[in-house]
Design a protein around this motif. Structure first.
Motif, PDB file in Angstrom:
ATOM      1  N   GLN A   8      15.758  77.641  24.537  1.00 27.63           N
ATOM      2  CA  GLN A   8      14.626  77.337  23.407  1.00 27.63           C
ATOM      3  C   GLN A   8      13.291  77.183  23.749  1.00 27.63           C
ATOM      4  OE1 GLN A   8      15.062  73.249  22.063  1.00 27.63           O
ATOM      5  NE2 GLN A   8      15.391  73.914  19.905  1.00 27.63           N
ATOM      6  N   VAL A  67      21.761  77.883  25.728  1.00 25.71           N
ATOM      7  CA  VAL A  67      20.861  77.860  24.579  1.00 25.71           C
ATOM      8  C   VAL A  67      19.420  77.793  25.302  1.00 25.71           C
ATOM      9  CG1 VAL A  67      19.752  76.473  22.630  1.00 25.71           C
ATOM     10  CG2 VAL A  67      22.214  76.418  23.235  1.00 25.71           C
ATOM     11  N   ASP A  94      17.059  79.975  20.635  1.00 28.81           N
ATOM     12  CA  ASP A  94      16.695  79.161  19.382  1.00 28.81           C
ATOM     13  C   ASP A  94      15.350  79.176  19.109  1.00 28.81           C
ATOM     14  OD1 ASP A  94      16.405  77.067  17.604  1.00 28.81           O
ATOM     15  OD2 ASP A  94      17.452  75.650  18.577  1.00 28.81           O
TER      16      ASP A  94
END
Length: 106
Positions: free
Chosen positions: A19, A17, A51
């Protein structure tokens, strides 16, 4: 730096992920692009999630890098998803060619 931070983590299912936070502008373009390419080509997780929940602005260069990461992921068998963009950001990503199945709204 326009107030952006890039955080990278690995979720329980092995997804990576990325971000970003804040305004992601030209000053962050090289860092974001290198991070996306490195993750897809070298780390090669089953899934890469970008994200955007905490992104208030994404300039055209970085917008293009995120969209291009999806095609690069296809070439390397890495599913790339873009999660939680704001409404305007989702529209910009779609206009830039992000496939609808890669966009996951919060």
């Amino acid at each position: 730096m326009r107030g952006s931070v890039l955080e990278v983590s690995t979720s329980a299912d092995g997804s990576v992920v990325i971000q970003p936070h804040g305004a992601v502008g030209p000053d962050e373009a090289v860092e974001l692009r290198q991070l996306l390419v490195h993750t897809v080509r070298r780390v090669r997780p089953l899934r890469l999630i970008v994200d955007l929940a905490y992104v208030r602005e994404l300039d055209p260069i970085n917008l293009g890098s995120v969209v291009a990461a999806c095609s690069l992921g296809d070439d390397h068998q890495v599913a790339v998803f873009v999660d939680n963009p704001s409404g305007p950001l989702a529209a910009q990503l779609a206009a830039a060619g992000l496939p609808a199945q890669r966009l996951r709204l919060g």
